[in-house]
Design a protein around this motif. Structure first.
Motif, mmCIF file in Angstrom:
data_model
loop_
_atom_site.group_PDB
_atom_site.id
_atom_site.type_symbol
_atom_site.label_atom_id
_atom_site.label_comp_id
_atom_site.label_asym_id
_atom_site.label_seq_id
_atom_site.Cartn_x
_atom_site.Cartn_y
_atom_site.Cartn_z
ATOM 1 N N ASP A 14 0.820 -1.216 0.000
ATOM 2 C CA ASP A 14 0.000 0.000 0.000
ATOM 3 C C ASP A 14 0.853 1.264 0.000
ATOM 4 O O ASP A 14 0.614 2.183 -0.772
ATOM 5 C CB ASP A 14 -0.946 0.026 1.203
ATOM 6 C CG ASP A 14 -2.014 -1.037 1.120
ATOM 7 O OD1 ASP A 14 -2.243 -1.567 0.019
ATOM 8 O OD2 ASP A 14 -2.608 -1.350 2.162
ATOM 9 N N ALA A 17 2.649 1.660 -3.291
ATOM 10 C CA ALA A 17 1.736 2.126 -4.336
ATOM 11 C C ALA A 17 1.460 3.614 -4.188
ATOM 12 O O ALA A 17 1.410 4.352 -5.171
ATOM 13 C CB ALA A 17 0.429 1.346 -4.278
ATOM 14 N N GLN A 18 1.326 4.066 -2.964
ATOM 15 C CA GLN A 18 1.029 5.467 -2.703
ATOM 16 C C GLN A 18 2.172 6.380 -3.131
ATOM 17 O O GLN A 18 1.939 7.515 -3.541
ATOM 18 C CB GLN A 18 0.756 5.639 -1.209
ATOM 19 C CG GLN A 18 0.190 6.964 -0.820
ATOM 20 C CD GLN A 18 -0.196 6.970 0.645
ATOM 21 O OE1 GLN A 18 0.283 6.162 1.445
ATOM 22 N NE2 GLN A 18 -1.053 7.885 1.005
ATOM 23 N N ALA A 20 4.696 5.435 -5.435
ATOM 24 C CA ALA A 20 5.381 4.851 -6.591
ATOM 25 C C ALA A 20 5.933 5.909 -7.535
ATOM 26 O O ALA A 20 7.104 5.844 -7.933
ATOM 27 C CB ALA A 20 4.434 3.918 -7.350
ATOM 28 N N GLU A 21 5.131 6.872 -7.913
ATOM 29 C CA GLU A 21 5.592 7.861 -8.898
ATOM 30 C C GLU A 21 6.762 8.708 -8.377
ATOM 31 O O GLU A 21 7.772 8.823 -9.075
ATOM 32 C CB GLU A 21 4.437 8.745 -9.352
ATOM 33 C CG GLU A 21 4.821 9.614 -10.525
ATOM 34 C CD GLU A 21 3.612 10.231 -11.204
ATOM 35 O OE1 GLU A 21 3.766 11.333 -11.731
ATOM 36 O OE2 GLU A 21 2.539 9.622 -11.218
ATOM 37 N N TRP A 42 2.254 -3.709 -12.821
ATOM 38 C CA TRP A 42 1.713 -3.268 -11.539
ATOM 39 C C TRP A 42 1.860 -1.756 -11.366
ATOM 40 O O TRP A 42 0.989 -1.110 -10.786
ATOM 41 C CB TRP A 42 2.445 -4.010 -10.424
ATOM 42 C CG TRP A 42 2.013 -3.638 -9.052
ATOM 43 C CD1 TRP A 42 0.891 -4.061 -8.410
ATOM 44 C CD2 TRP A 42 2.680 -2.766 -8.148
ATOM 45 N NE1 TRP A 42 0.825 -3.511 -7.162
ATOM 46 C CE2 TRP A 42 1.917 -2.699 -6.973
ATOM 47 C CE3 TRP A 42 3.853 -2.023 -8.220
ATOM 48 C CZ2 TRP A 42 2.289 -1.937 -5.875
ATOM 49 C CZ3 TRP A 42 4.224 -1.254 -7.122
ATOM 50 C CH2 TRP A 42 3.442 -1.222 -5.973
ATOM 51 N N LEU A 43 2.968 -1.199 -11.866
ATOM 52 C CA LEU A 43 3.254 0.220 -11.658
ATOM 53 C C LEU A 43 2.493 1.149 -12.604
ATOM 54 O O LEU A 43 2.123 2.252 -12.205
ATOM 55 C CB LEU A 43 4.756 0.474 -11.830
ATOM 56 C CG LEU A 43 5.651 -0.027 -10.720
ATOM 57 C CD1 LEU A 43 7.106 0.015 -11.160
ATOM 58 C CD2 LEU A 43 5.447 0.809 -9.465
ATOM 59 N N LEU A 46 -0.467 3.196 -11.557
ATOM 60 C CA LEU A 46 -0.205 4.112 -10.456
ATOM 61 C C LEU A 46 0.479 5.396 -10.903
ATOM 62 O O LEU A 46 0.530 6.366 -10.159
ATOM 63 C CB LEU A 46 0.691 3.428 -9.416
ATOM 64 C CG LEU A 46 0.200 2.104 -8.858
ATOM 65 C CD1 LEU A 46 1.269 1.473 -7.987
ATOM 66 C CD2 LEU A 46 -1.088 2.306 -8.082
ATOM 67 N N ARG A 48 1.125 8.684 -13.342
ATOM 68 C CA ARG A 48 0.433 9.648 -14.207
ATOM 69 C C ARG A 48 1.391 10.390 -15.131
ATOM 70 O O ARG A 48 0.996 10.885 -16.166
ATOM 71 C CB ARG A 48 -0.310 10.680 -13.358
ATOM 72 C CG ARG A 48 -1.305 10.089 -12.394
ATOM 73 C CD ARG A 48 -2.573 9.644 -13.108
ATOM 74 N NE ARG A 48 -3.532 9.086 -12.162
ATOM 75 C CZ ARG A 48 -3.766 7.797 -12.038
ATOM 76 N NH1 ARG A 48 -3.120 6.919 -12.755
ATOM 77 N NH2 ARG A 48 -4.653 7.354 -11.176
#
Length: 66
Positions: A14, A17-18, A20-21, A42-43, A46, A48
């Motif tokens: 979690d 994922a929050q 990741a960028e 998976w990435l 997430l 943008r």
């Protein structure tokens, strides 16, 4: 990227994922060519940032062509 795989395997992804960028933005472009397709699959949802997405897509294509 290996840490991301381990986090997913353990079900504690979690936080990863929050963030990741921002974490991916710290990598040099050649570092973005190292993930496996399962990492990029998976990435990608997430992320943008268009440049990061392009690099992840390129990494996936390279792996799957081999």
């Amino acid at each position: 990227m290996a840490a991301g795989r381990q986090a997913r395997d353990l079900g504690v992804d979690d936080g990863l994922a929050q963030h990741a960028e921002p974490l991916l933005k710290t990598l040099a472009l050649d570092g973005l060519q190292r993930p496996r397709p399962t990492d990029t699959d998976w990435l990608q949802p997430l992320v943008r940032d268009a440049t990061l997405l392009d690099e992840l897509t390129l990494a996936t294509r390279r792996w799957r062509q081999q």
